[in-house]
Design an enzyme around this catalytic site. Structure first.
Site, PDB file in Angstrom:
ATOM      1  N   HIS A   1       0.819  -1.216   0.000  1.00  0.00           N
ATOM      2  CA  HIS A   1       0.000   0.000   0.000  1.00  0.00           C
ATOM      3  C   HIS A   1       0.851   1.265   0.000  1.00  0.00           C
ATOM      4  CE1 HIS A   1      -3.800   1.876   0.014  1.00  0.00           C
ATOM      5  NE2 HIS A   1      -4.452   1.000   0.749  1.00  0.00           N
TER       6      HIS A   1
ATOM      7  N   ASP B   1      -2.456   2.251  -4.516  1.00  0.00           N
ATOM      8  CA  ASP B   1      -3.733   2.248  -3.813  1.00  0.00           C
ATOM      9  C   ASP B   1      -4.686   1.285  -4.514  1.00  0.00           C
ATOM     10  OD1 ASP B   1      -2.810   4.280  -2.042  1.00  0.00           O
ATOM     11  OD2 ASP B   1      -3.254   5.779  -3.584  1.00  0.00           O
TER      12      ASP B   1
END
Length: 417
Positions: free
Chosen positions: A389, A393
């Site tokens: 992450h 995204d």
């Protein structure tokens, strides 16, 4: 001559000796497997760089060592098969030639794979107590100290009556008193020692989970066209190429093309930047009896479905036969984990550090789905992405999964493979 753990690549700095294939007193031919060595890249056999008698093992199996560490001593014919410590003070001896590199450890089937087991010592030297003033290897001394064994009481079966680690263990076993009572009502717990490769896997997984803030997403893919194309071509392909044509080959093709279109997924985190990798090298997780190995298909985006099928079939065979070499496992930029082969329908992989993501391809299951307001039986598969992450995204991860899905569902069932 002192034997060192050879350097096998710039990125490999340490290794574990999983087990010794020869024992003290054994004769070793040049290039004959001496020990099984495990790095964070691959498990392999280390060939002896010289011919002679193994006179001393300097490190225990299971130890993590820096490349270049001295691990054993072999008395060569030049040494008249005499260990270095037996030379009298003042006696001239030529300095041993330093051997810190012997090239790639594994090149062909004769020097790789779990083909050696040590076996019984057949040197013709009769057992007996070690000679007066004999020196013992560190492995022997450690084991003796741990169990308070007087080495003067241990009969040696090694070269010139030397005491080996096996001799000490046999002495310990023979002097044990009282057997554990057998359980009448339930089984006892069993302690399974970690293998070197299991320990390496554990360390890599721990590093990945502790360093990478990961997220997870999945999509459903209609694999009906893929299965039709495979069914039509698989028999002829196997006769022609000698390899199996599996749905994984189609998935790898879709993944490689999707990585080219979604370069952020084919990247690594560099703390102050994101490195977009110039090549698409797909690691393919292979389950073996020794543990999970991840050989690499280099430049996978340049290969056809047929070429990918051949590459994976070859790498899987080498992995299961313990014949992978360093070149087979280096340079991966993205990993595909075919957990569907194990019967899984949905799963979350752990990212192969330092890559940006890992994709699970799950079982292909026929089930009813709604198409144009009608019920149809289709071959369905889940694709599951675990991603870093920090690097991307959900938008980027979703776009990549959608691209893989589209390419698989658009396969022409009648196209040439």
């Amino acid at each position: 001559m002192r034997i060192t753990l050879p350097h096998v690549g710039e990125s490999v700095t340490e290794a574990v000796i999983e087990r010794w294939l020869k024992q003290v007193g054994d004769r070793v031919e040049k290039y004959e497997p001496l020990a099984e060595v495990v790095t964070d890249k691959v498990s392999m056999e280390m060939p002896s760089p010289v011919e002679g008698i193994l006179t001393e093992i300097l490190v225990d199996a299971g130890q993590t060592l820096a490349m270049g560490t001295e691990i054993a001593e072999i008395a060569t014919d030049i040494d008249e098969a005499s260990p270095a410590e037996d030379i009298e003070p003042g006696q001239a001896s030529s300095p041993p030639q330093a051997i810190d590199r012997i090239g790639t450890l594994v090149k062909d089937a004769t020097n790789v794979g779990p083909t050696g087991s040590g076996g019984p010592i057949t040197t013709g030297v009769e057992s007996g107590p070690p000679p007066t003033g004999a020196r013992h290897s560190p492995a022997v001394l450690r084991l003796a100290e741990l169990h308070n064994v007087d080495l003067a009481l241990v009969s040696g079966t090694g070269h010139n009556g030397r005491v080996t680690r096996k001799d000490v263990q046999a002495h310990i076993d023979a002097t044990k008193t009282g057997a554990e009572p057998e359980s009448q009502s339930r089984s006892e717990d069993v302690r399974v020692p970690l293998t070197a490769i299991r320990r390496m896997i554990a360390e890599n997984m721990k590093r990945s989970v502790s360093e990478i803030p990961e997220a997870w997403s999945s999509m459903e893919v209609d694999m009906t066209n893929v299965m039709s194309a495979r069914e039509r071509a698989k028999d002829d392909f196997e006769r022609r190429e000698g390899a199996r044509l599996t749905p994984l080959a189609f998935a790898l093709k879709a993944v490689a093309e999707s990585l080219r279109a979604n370069s952020i997924v084919n990247s690594t985190w560099a703390h102050d930047a994101i490195i977009l990798k110039g090549h698409i090298n797909l690691g393919v997780a292979i389950a073996t009896e020794r543990g999970l190995l991840v050989p690499v298909v280099s430049d996978a985006d340049r290969l056809s479905v047929a070429e990918l099928a051949e590459s994976v079939d070859n790498l899987a065979s080498k992995a299961r036969e313990n014949k992978l070499n360093i070149e087979d496992v280096q340079g991966g930029t993205f990993t595909v984990n075919n957990t569907g082969a194990l019967g899984s329908v949905t799963g979350k992989g752990i990212i192969n550090h330092p890559q940006a993501a890992i994709l699970n391809t799950e079982s292909i299951v026929k089930r009813p789905v709604i198409i144009d307001d009608a019920i149809a039986i289709r071959s369905m598969m889940n694709i599951c992405l675990t991603f870093d992450h920090r690097i991307m995204d959900g938008r980027e991860a979703g776009a990549f999964l959608a691209d893989v899905k589209r390419r698989l569902e658009c396969v022409d069932p009648n196209a040439d493979i």
